[in-house]
Design an enzyme around this catalytic site. Structure first.
Site, PDB file in Angstrom:
ATOM      1  N   ASN A  22       4.092 -18.684  11.014  1.00  0.00           N
ATOM      2  CA  ASN A  22       2.851 -19.297  10.550  1.00  0.00           C
ATOM      3  C   ASN A  22       3.195 -20.721  10.098  1.00  0.00           C
ATOM      4  O   ASN A  22       4.370 -21.013   9.823  1.00  0.00           O
ATOM      5  CB  ASN A  22       2.190 -18.449   9.441  1.00  0.00           C
ATOM      6  CG  ASN A  22       2.932 -18.508   8.129  1.00  0.00           C
ATOM      7  OD1 ASN A  22       3.156 -19.583   7.571  1.00  0.00           O
ATOM      8  ND2 ASN A  22       3.349 -17.357   7.615  1.00  0.00           N
ATOM      9  N   ASN A  76       0.441  -6.448   4.084  1.00  0.00           N
ATOM     10  CA  ASN A  76       0.321  -6.330   5.533  1.00  0.00           C
ATOM     11  C   ASN A  76       0.726  -4.961   6.072  1.00  0.00           C
ATOM     12  O   ASN A  76       0.628  -4.718   7.279  1.00  0.00           O
ATOM     13  CB  ASN A  76       1.168  -7.415   6.220  1.00  0.00           C
ATOM     14  CG  ASN A  76       0.671  -8.811   5.904  1.00  0.00           C
ATOM     15  OD1 ASN A  76       1.422  -9.646   5.402  1.00  0.00           O
ATOM     16  ND2 ASN A  76      -0.594  -9.064   6.153  1.00  0.00           N
ATOM     17  N   ARG A  95       8.111  -9.098  12.816  1.00  0.00           N
ATOM     18  CA  ARG A  95       7.651  -8.186  11.762  1.00  0.00           C
ATOM     19  C   ARG A  95       7.455  -6.750  12.262  1.00  0.00           C
ATOM     20  O   ARG A  95       7.241  -5.848  11.444  1.00  0.00           O
ATOM     21  CB  ARG A  95       6.349  -8.711  11.128  1.00  0.00           C
ATOM     22  CG  ARG A  95       6.536 -10.035  10.387  1.00  0.00           C
ATOM     23  CD  ARG A  95       5.446 -10.279   9.356  1.00  0.00           C
ATOM     24  NE  ARG A  95       5.500  -9.340   8.240  1.00  0.00           N
ATOM     25  CZ  ARG A  95       4.669  -9.339   7.211  1.00  0.00           C
ATOM     26  NH1 ARG A  95       3.692 -10.247   7.155  1.00  0.00           N
ATOM     27  NH2 ARG A  95       4.772  -8.465   6.230  1.00  0.00           N
ATOM     28  N   ARG A 149      -3.877 -12.952  13.861  1.00  0.00           N
ATOM     29  CA  ARG A 149      -2.974 -11.801  13.744  1.00  0.00           C
ATOM     30  C   ARG A 149      -3.662 -10.495  14.167  1.00  0.00           C
ATOM     31  O   ARG A 149      -3.262  -9.861  15.119  1.00  0.00           O
ATOM     32  CB  ARG A 149      -2.463 -11.656  12.306  1.00  0.00           C
ATOM     33  CG  ARG A 149      -1.595 -12.810  11.839  1.00  0.00           C
ATOM     34  CD  ARG A 149      -0.258 -12.840  12.566  1.00  0.00           C
ATOM     35  NE  ARG A 149       0.587 -13.929  12.101  1.00  0.00           N
ATOM     36  CZ  ARG A 149       1.454 -13.818  11.118  1.00  0.00           C
ATOM     37  NH1 ARG A 149       1.610 -12.681  10.478  1.00  0.00           N
ATOM     38  NH2 ARG A 149       2.193 -14.849  10.772  1.00  0.00           N
ATOM     39  N   HIS A 178      -4.212 -15.112   7.986  1.00  0.00           N
ATOM     40  CA  HIS A 178      -4.682 -13.818   7.476  1.00  0.00           C
ATOM     41  C   HIS A 178      -5.925 -14.076   6.626  1.00  0.00           C
ATOM     42  O   HIS A 178      -6.019 -15.108   5.949  1.00  0.00           O
ATOM     43  CB  HIS A 178      -3.642 -13.143   6.564  1.00  0.00           C
ATOM     44  CG  HIS A 178      -2.523 -12.465   7.274  1.00  0.00           C
ATOM     45  ND1 HIS A 178      -1.211 -12.584   6.860  1.00  0.00           N
ATOM     46  CD2 HIS A 178      -2.500 -11.647   8.350  1.00  0.00           C
ATOM     47  CE1 HIS A 178      -0.429 -11.868   7.655  1.00  0.00           C
ATOM     48  NE2 HIS A 178      -1.185 -11.287   8.572  1.00  0.00           N
ATOM     49  N   ASP A 180      -6.686 -12.883   3.807  1.00  0.00           N
ATOM     50  CA  ASP A 180      -6.417 -13.015   2.358  1.00  0.00           C
ATOM     51  C   ASP A 180      -5.969 -14.412   1.941  1.00  0.00           C
ATOM     52  O   ASP A 180      -5.920 -14.723   0.757  1.00  0.00           O
ATOM     53  CB  ASP A 180      -5.408 -11.951   1.885  1.00  0.00           C
ATOM     54  CG  ASP A 180      -4.030 -12.111   2.499  1.00  0.00           C
ATOM     55  OD1 ASP A 180      -3.781 -13.103   3.203  1.00  0.00           O
ATOM     56  OD2 ASP A 180      -3.184 -11.224   2.270  1.00  0.00           O
ATOM     57  N   CYS A 274      -0.714 -11.279  -1.143  1.00  0.00           N
ATOM     58  CA  CYS A 274       0.137 -10.788  -0.033  1.00  0.00           C
ATOM     59  C   CYS A 274       1.289  -9.935  -0.525  1.00  0.00           C
ATOM     60  O   CYS A 274       1.777  -9.086   0.201  1.00  0.00           O
ATOM     61  CB  CYS A 274       0.845 -11.914   0.701  1.00  0.00           C
ATOM     62  SG  CYS A 274      -0.084 -13.271   1.217  1.00  0.00           S
TER      63      CYS A 274
HETATM   64  N1  ARG Z   1       5.723 -14.772   6.510  1.00  0.00           N
HETATM   65  C1  ARG Z   1       4.705 -13.769   6.494  1.00  0.00           C
HETATM   66  C2  ARG Z   1       3.962 -13.742   7.827  1.00  0.00           C
HETATM   67  O1  ARG Z   1       3.749 -14.790   8.379  1.00  0.00           O
HETATM   68  C3  ARG Z   1       3.771 -14.005   5.361  1.00  0.00           C
HETATM   69  C4  ARG Z   1       2.737 -12.930   5.211  1.00  0.00           C
HETATM   70  C5  ARG Z   1       1.815 -13.154   4.073  1.00  0.00           C
HETATM   71  N2  ARG Z   1       0.901 -12.089   3.995  1.00  0.00           N
HETATM   72  C6  ARG Z   1      -0.426 -12.192   3.908  1.00  0.00           C
HETATM   73  N3  ARG Z   1      -1.108 -11.101   3.758  1.00  0.00           N
HETATM   74  N4  ARG Z   1      -1.043 -13.353   3.995  1.00  0.00           N
HETATM   75  O2  ARG Z   1       3.600 -12.724   8.337  1.00  0.00           O
END
Ligand code: ARG
Length: 306
Positions: A22, A76, A95, A149, A178, A180, A274
């Site tokens: 991201n 997540n 991930r 995502r 995301h 959130d 998060c």
């Molecule tokens: N580095 C993680 C990703 O890009 C950060 C996730 C943060 N989570 C969130 N729910 N915004 O997946």
């Protein structure tokens, strides 16, 4: 199932920023001082843990796994409601390795009686947990982000599994990858959100359901501070260090904001929300929001919740 406000946290022992999926993620900045950064992350995590406890949450803290640095963002990992958990399907290979350890963690939560059921989504239907599917306790439905995502199909899958309405909102920018990051329902019925993160259709849908009096618009600066990525319980809000403007706006509405220095996690694109996953969300939660003015609202306890 668990009924007290309870949050799942993942220890940051194996946390780092070693890849970029991201636009906030900066592996080079991490690599310039990995030991200092790691120490900072441990400190920030401890501060967040204490702030959540002070806000009234019980905590379930589990270990992460080497090689899976983003496990520290359990928002997540799954969508949880009424003691039932729907495990995430991650979009990026970096991930996807989290799916197996999180499945074990959730199986254990079920064995311990904290959850009643754990289910998985069909392969290929990306859905990144409560980060992209946020329960609105005041309105009694989910808001689901899709685009960067999670897939559009995930909103239907979540609706089918939980038997609840899911309002899908398309995200328009890589920065708000995301939901959130740019959207946060609060106990008093307001929603804190960043309008430019959404497509026009999503904004129309949102505004049709949200009277102007309940809209709290975040600025680009608030977004950069990860202020929308906040954890709320009654009148308490835990978030990363915020802007004077937003601190003031939330204070005027009766919220007490507890700010935590989360810089080492913002370097991965994450803030307070998060790093948490609520395990007690429930459709039957019809308690007062704890906000000043509840009593005034017609003598009834407000239809609001944690
Ligand atoms: N580095 C993680 C990703 O890009 C950060 C996730 C943060 N989570 C969130 N729910 N915004 O997946």
């Amino acid at each position: 199932m668990i009924t007290e406000p309870t949050i799942l946290l993942v220890e940051p022992t194996h946390y780092d920023v070693s890849y970029s999926i991201n636009p906030w993620m900066d592996p080079l900045r991490w690599a310039a001082d990995p030991h200092g950064m790691h120490r900072g992350a441990l400190r920030a995590f401890a501060e967040l843990r204490d702030a959540l406890q002070a806000a009234g949450f019980g905590l379930e803290i589990v270990a992460g796994e080497p090689g899976l640095p983003d496990m520290v963002f359990p928002a997540n990992a799954a969508v949880v409601l009424d003691g039932r958990a729907l495990l995430a399907r991650f979009r990026y290979p970096q991930r996807q390795g989290e799916e197996a350890p999180f499945a074990r963690i959730f199986a254990e939560l079920r064995e311990r009686g904290l959850l009643d059921d754990v289910a998985t989504l069909a392969n290929g239907c990306y859905q990144e947990g409560a980060g992209d599917c946020i329960w609105d306790a005041v309105r009694g439905h989910f808001w689901a982000g899709f685009g960067p995502r999670s897939a559009r199909c995930a909103a239907d899958a979540v609706g089918a599994y939980f038997g609840r309405e899911v309002v899908a909102l398309e995200l328009a920018t890589a920065q708000s990858y995301h939901l959130d990051v740019c959207f946060c329902p609060l106990a008093g019925g307001e929603i804190l959100y960043y309008p430019p993160a959404f497509t026009e259709a999503a904004l129309r849908e949102l505004h049709a359901r949200l009277p102007a009096s309940q809209r709290i618009e975040a600025s680009a600066d608030d977004l950069r501070h990860f202020s929308v990525n906040a954890v709320n319980l009654h009148d308490r809000i835990v978030m990363a260090r915020t802007t004077p403007r937003l601190r003031d706006a939330l204070g005027k509405r009766g919220y007490r904001v507890h700010e935590v220095d989360l810089a080492p996690f913002m370097l991965s694109g994450g803030g307070a929300y998060c790093m948490t996953l609520r395990l007690d969300r429930s459709t039957s939660m019809r308690q007062g929001s704890g906000m000043a003015g509840d009593e005034a609202a017609g003598g009834q306890p407000a239809v609001a919740a944690a």
